[in-house]
Design a protein around this motif. Sequence first.
Motif, PDB file in Angstrom:
ATOM      1  N   GLN A   1       0.826  -1.211   0.000  1.00 51.10           N
ATOM      2  CA  GLN A   1       0.000   0.000   0.000  1.00 51.10           C
ATOM      3  C   GLN A   1       0.855   1.253   0.000  1.00 51.10           C
ATOM      4  O   GLN A   1       0.610   2.186  -0.768  1.00 51.10           O
ATOM      5  CB  GLN A   1      -0.906   0.019   1.241  1.00 51.10           C
ATOM      6  CG  GLN A   1      -2.149  -0.852   1.106  1.00 51.10           C
ATOM      7  CD  GLN A   1      -3.198  -0.472   2.133  1.00 51.10           C
ATOM      8  OE1 GLN A   1      -2.864   0.080   3.189  1.00 51.10           O
ATOM      9  NE2 GLN A   1      -4.449  -0.750   1.829  1.00 51.10           N
TER      10      GLN A   1
ATOM     11  N   ALA B   1       1.575   8.748  -6.221  1.00 49.67           N
ATOM     12  CA  ALA B   1       1.784  10.162  -5.902  1.00 49.67           C
ATOM     13  C   ALA B   1       2.854  10.768  -6.797  1.00 49.67           C
ATOM     14  O   ALA B   1       2.748  11.924  -7.209  1.00 49.67           O
ATOM     15  CB  ALA B   1       2.161  10.328  -4.432  1.00 49.67           C
TER      16      ALA B   1
ATOM     17  N   GLY C   1       2.173  13.833  -9.149  1.00 49.20           N
ATOM     18  CA  GLY C   1       2.970  15.054  -9.084  1.00 49.20           C
ATOM     19  C   GLY C   1       3.516  15.445 -10.448  1.00 49.20           C
ATOM     20  O   GLY C   1       3.467  16.608 -10.840  1.00 49.20           O
TER      21      GLY C   1
ATOM     22  N   GLY D   1       3.457  15.702  -5.507  1.00 47.83           N
ATOM     23  CA  GLY D   1       2.281  14.844  -5.627  1.00 47.83           C
ATOM     24  C   GLY D   1       1.722  14.473  -4.258  1.00 47.83           C
ATOM     25  O   GLY D   1       0.508  14.516  -4.043  1.00 47.83           O
ATOM     26  N   LEU D   2       2.605  14.130  -3.338  1.00 47.59           N
ATOM     27  CA  LEU D   2       2.154  13.781  -1.985  1.00 47.59           C
ATOM     28  C   LEU D   2       1.512  14.983  -1.302  1.00 47.59           C
ATOM     29  O   LEU D   2       0.462  14.857  -0.663  1.00 47.59           O
ATOM     30  CB  LEU D   2       3.343  13.272  -1.155  1.00 47.59           C
ATOM     31  CG  LEU D   2       3.901  11.905  -1.546  1.00 47.59           C
ATOM     32  CD1 LEU D   2       5.276  11.690  -0.940  1.00 47.59           C
ATOM     33  CD2 LEU D   2       2.947  10.790  -1.096  1.00 47.59           C
TER      34      LEU D   2
ATOM     35  N   ALA E   1       0.132  17.581  -2.753  1.00 45.70           N
ATOM     36  CA  ALA E   1      -1.138  17.883  -3.414  1.00 45.70           C
ATOM     37  C   ALA E   1      -2.229  16.970  -2.875  1.00 45.70           C
ATOM     38  O   ALA E   1      -3.333  17.420  -2.559  1.00 45.70           O
ATOM     39  CB  ALA E   1      -0.995  17.725  -4.924  1.00 45.70           C
ATOM     40  N   MET E   2      -1.888  15.679  -2.732  1.00 45.45           N
ATOM     41  CA  MET E   2      -2.886  14.740  -2.210  1.00 45.45           C
ATOM     42  C   MET E   2      -3.245  15.079  -0.773  1.00 45.45           C
ATOM     43  O   MET E   2      -4.422  15.024  -0.398  1.00 45.45           O
ATOM     44  CB  MET E   2      -2.358  13.310  -2.327  1.00 45.45           C
ATOM     45  CG  MET E   2      -2.246  12.851  -3.773  1.00 45.45           C
ATOM     46  SD  MET E   2      -1.512  11.206  -3.956  1.00 45.45           S
ATOM     47  CE  MET E   2      -2.814  10.180  -3.287  1.00 45.45           C
TER      48      MET E   2
ATOM     49  N   ASN F   1      -5.515  18.062  -0.768  1.00 49.34           N
ATOM     50  CA  ASN F   1      -6.860  17.746  -1.247  1.00 49.34           C
ATOM     51  C   ASN F   1      -7.628  16.852  -0.294  1.00 49.34           C
ATOM     52  O   ASN F   1      -8.801  16.577  -0.533  1.00 49.34           O
ATOM     53  CB  ASN F   1      -6.787  17.046  -2.608  1.00 49.34           C
ATOM     54  CG  ASN F   1      -6.330  17.978  -3.695  1.00 49.34           C
ATOM     55  OD1 ASN F   1      -6.556  19.186  -3.620  1.00 49.34           O
ATOM     56  ND2 ASN F   1      -5.690  17.427  -4.710  1.00 49.34           N
ATOM     57  N   GLY F   2      -6.964  16.395   0.754  1.00 48.28           N
ATOM     58  CA  GLY F   2      -7.636  15.479   1.667  1.00 48.28           C
ATOM     59  C   GLY F   2      -7.714  14.067   1.138  1.00 48.28           C
ATOM     60  O   GLY F   2      -8.631  13.322   1.452  1.00 48.28           O
ATOM     61  N   GLN F   3      -6.742  13.685   0.286  1.00 47.76           N
ATOM     62  CA  GLN F   3      -6.750  12.339  -0.287  1.00 47.76           C
ATOM     63  C   GLN F   3      -5.824  11.382   0.451  1.00 47.76           C
ATOM     64  O   GLN F   3      -5.583  10.273  -0.009  1.00 47.76           O
ATOM     65  CB  GLN F   3      -6.304  12.395  -1.757  1.00 47.76           C
ATOM     66  CG  GLN F   3      -7.382  12.874  -2.703  1.00 47.76           C
ATOM     67  CD  GLN F   3      -6.815  13.168  -4.069  1.00 47.76           C
ATOM     68  OE1 GLN F   3      -5.782  13.826  -4.184  1.00 47.76           O
ATOM     69  NE2 GLN F   3      -7.485  12.692  -5.093  1.00 47.76           N
TER      70      GLN F   3
ATOM     71  N   HIS G   1      -5.762   9.062   2.737  1.00 46.97           N
ATOM     72  CA  HIS G   1      -6.487   8.138   3.598  1.00 46.97           C
ATOM     73  C   HIS G   1      -5.535   7.078   4.153  1.00 46.97           C
ATOM     74  O   HIS G   1      -4.712   6.544   3.419  1.00 46.97           O
ATOM     75  CB  HIS G   1      -7.601   7.436   2.839  1.00 46.97           C
ATOM     76  CG  HIS G   1      -8.540   8.368   2.160  1.00 46.97           C
ATOM     77  ND1 HIS G   1      -8.317   8.858   0.893  1.00 46.97           N
ATOM     78  CD2 HIS G   1      -9.691   8.935   2.567  1.00 46.97           C
ATOM     79  CE1 HIS G   1      -9.299   9.664   0.555  1.00 46.97           C
ATOM     80  NE2 HIS G   1     -10.145   9.731   1.549  1.00 46.97           N
TER      81      HIS G   1
ATOM     82  N   GLU H   1      -6.400   4.232   4.667  1.00 47.41           N
ATOM     83  CA  GLU H   1      -6.736   3.004   3.931  1.00 47.41           C
ATOM     84  C   GLU H   1      -5.747   2.769   2.795  1.00 47.41           C
ATOM     85  O   GLU H   1      -5.594   1.656   2.298  1.00 47.41           O
ATOM     86  CB  GLU H   1      -8.127   3.083   3.282  1.00 47.41           C
ATOM     87  CG  GLU H   1      -9.256   3.432   4.226  1.00 47.41           C
ATOM     88  CD  GLU H   1      -9.648   4.873   4.066  1.00 47.41           C
ATOM     89  OE1 GLU H   1      -8.869   5.722   4.558  1.00 47.41           O
ATOM     90  OE2 GLU H   1     -10.707   5.136   3.483  1.00 47.41           O
ATOM     91  N   LYS H   2      -5.137   3.837   2.332  1.00 45.81           N
ATOM     92  CA  LYS H   2      -4.198   3.697   1.228  1.00 45.81           C
ATOM     93  C   LYS H   2      -2.771   3.504   1.721  1.00 45.81           C
ATOM     94  O   LYS H   2      -1.835   3.486   0.933  1.00 45.81           O
ATOM     95  CB  LYS H   2      -4.261   4.929   0.315  1.00 45.81           C
ATOM     96  CG  LYS H   2      -5.627   5.122  -0.340  1.00 45.81           C
ATOM     97  CD  LYS H   2      -5.548   6.217  -1.380  1.00 45.81           C
ATOM     98  CE  LYS H   2      -6.941   6.646  -1.851  1.00 45.81           C
ATOM     99  NZ  LYS H   2      -6.916   7.938  -2.525  1.00 45.81           N
ATOM    100  N   GLY H   3      -2.613   3.389   3.036  1.00 49.68           N
ATOM    101  CA  GLY H   3      -1.280   3.197   3.582  1.00 49.68           C
ATOM    102  C   GLY H   3      -0.401   4.416   3.365  1.00 49.68           C
ATOM    103  O   GLY H   3       0.820   4.310   3.268  1.00 49.68           O
ATOM    104  N   LEU H   4      -1.040   5.560   3.275  1.00 49.85           N
ATOM    105  CA  LEU H   4      -0.311   6.757   2.906  1.00 49.85           C
ATOM    106  C   LEU H   4      -0.869   7.892   3.749  1.00 49.85           C
ATOM    107  O   LEU H   4      -1.660   8.690   3.278  1.00 49.85           O
ATOM    108  CB  LEU H   4      -0.561   7.023   1.426  1.00 49.85           C
ATOM    109  CG  LEU H   4       0.262   8.027   0.634  1.00 49.85           C
ATOM    110  CD1 LEU H   4       0.088   7.734  -0.833  1.00 49.85           C
ATOM    111  CD2 LEU H   4      -0.121   9.456   0.923  1.00 49.85           C
TER     112      LEU H   4
END
Lengths: 171, 171
Positions: free
Chosen positions: A121, A129, A133, B133-134, B136-137, B140-142, B144, B146-149
Motif C-alpha cells: 500500500q 503520488a 505530481g 504529488g504527496l 497535493a494529495m 486535497n484530503g486524499q 487516507h 486506507e491507502k497506507g499513505l
Amino acid sequence: MTLRAVGLAAGLSHNAPYKHFDSRNALLAGVAAVSFKELAKAANAIRTSSAPPAGKMSQAIGLFIDYSRQKPARYRLLFNNPDTAAAGGDLKASALETFEQFRSIVQECQEAGVLPDAPSQALASLIFASAHGLLAMEGNGQMHPEKGLSNVADSMELLLGLLGSGQHSRK
Amino acid sequence: MTLRAVGLAAGLSHNAPYKHFDSRNALLAGVAAVSFKELAKAANAIRTSSAPPAGKMSQAIGLFIDYSRQKPARYRLLFNNPDTAAAGGDLKASALETFEQFRSIVQECQEAGVLPDAPSQALASLIFASAHGLLAMEGNGQMHPEKGLSNVADSMELLLGLLGSGQHSRK
DNA sequence: ACCTGAACACCGTTCAAGT
DNA sequence: ACCTGAACACCGTTCAAGT
C-alpha cells in the motif's frame, strides 16, 4: 464549467440542472462518480490481463498519463479536487477500487522481484503520488526541459528503474 | 481571494488594486514573485549549511512540507497554478533558482553515495515531483490511511530510503 | 414531475470623474 | 499620481410560476 453553459448545451434553461442536481458541486460529483467507475474498469482490465507484472505496471501508469492528457479537466476533477476527495458513497468506493487494482499490480511486481520489499500500500501510494505530481506539473506547464524533466513517462521509467535495480528476480 | 476583499483589507475601494496591478492575475504573480524569492533564500541557507548531504535533503523536503501546511493557498499559487508557471521575469528566475538549490543538494547526495547515479536534474525533478504529488494529495484530503499513505514525510523517507539502498558510500 | 424567467448577491473589469 | 462610484457582463443560487 458553468451551469449556464450546461443548461444551454442541453437545450434547456440556465437553471434546469438544479432539477437533477442539488448544486454545481453535486453535478461535478456525479461526473466524477461515473468517471471513476470507468477508470476502475480499465484498471481491472489491466490487472487481469496476461501481461507480465512489469508490463501491467507500465500500462497502469500509461492509463493515468493518457487520461490526464486527453481529459485534463476531468483528471483534475478526479485527482486534484478537495470536493471530490471529500465525497463518499459510490464515488469513494470506485476511487478506492481503482487504487486497489493499482496496489495489486505493485504487489505482483514485488513478488516478481521487479519492485523492492515494502508494504505494498505504501509503495503503491508513493508511486501513484509520483505520477500524480509529474502529471500535475505537466498540466500546469511546469515541465521545463531546463529542469531535466520534460516527459512524464520517462521520469516514471527512471523511478521504476531505480526502484527495480538492486532487486533480484525470484522467479 | 477577491480583489474586493483586498481593497477592503487595505482600507480602500474595491478597485484600488487596479492602480497598482493590471489585473487580479498580475497581483497574484506579484505575490508569487516575492514568495519564490523567500523560498529561494531559505533553500540557499539549507544548501550552504554545514549539515551532511542527507541532512540537507531532509531539511529541503521539510521546507516544502512546512510551506504547504502553513500556507496551503500560497503553496498552490507557487506550485499548482498554470498562470504562475507561465510567468517569466523575476518570478521564473527565483523559481529556477529554488530548483537549482535543490538539484545541487541532490547532486551532493549522489556524490556522497546516498542517492543513485542518474542525471542530477532528472533525479531532482523526480524527487520534487514526488513530494509535490504527496503534498497535493494531502492538501486535497486524499491521504487516507486506507491507502497506507497517511504521512508525507514518511512517504518521502520511504522513497529516499529505497533509492539509497543498493548504493555504497564512496567516502 | 420537470422546466422557465426574474431576481439576488456576488465576481472581475472598465471608465468617467474627483483630489 | 492615486483613488472613488457607477456601470457592465458575468457567475451560482433561489423562488414563484407555468405545463
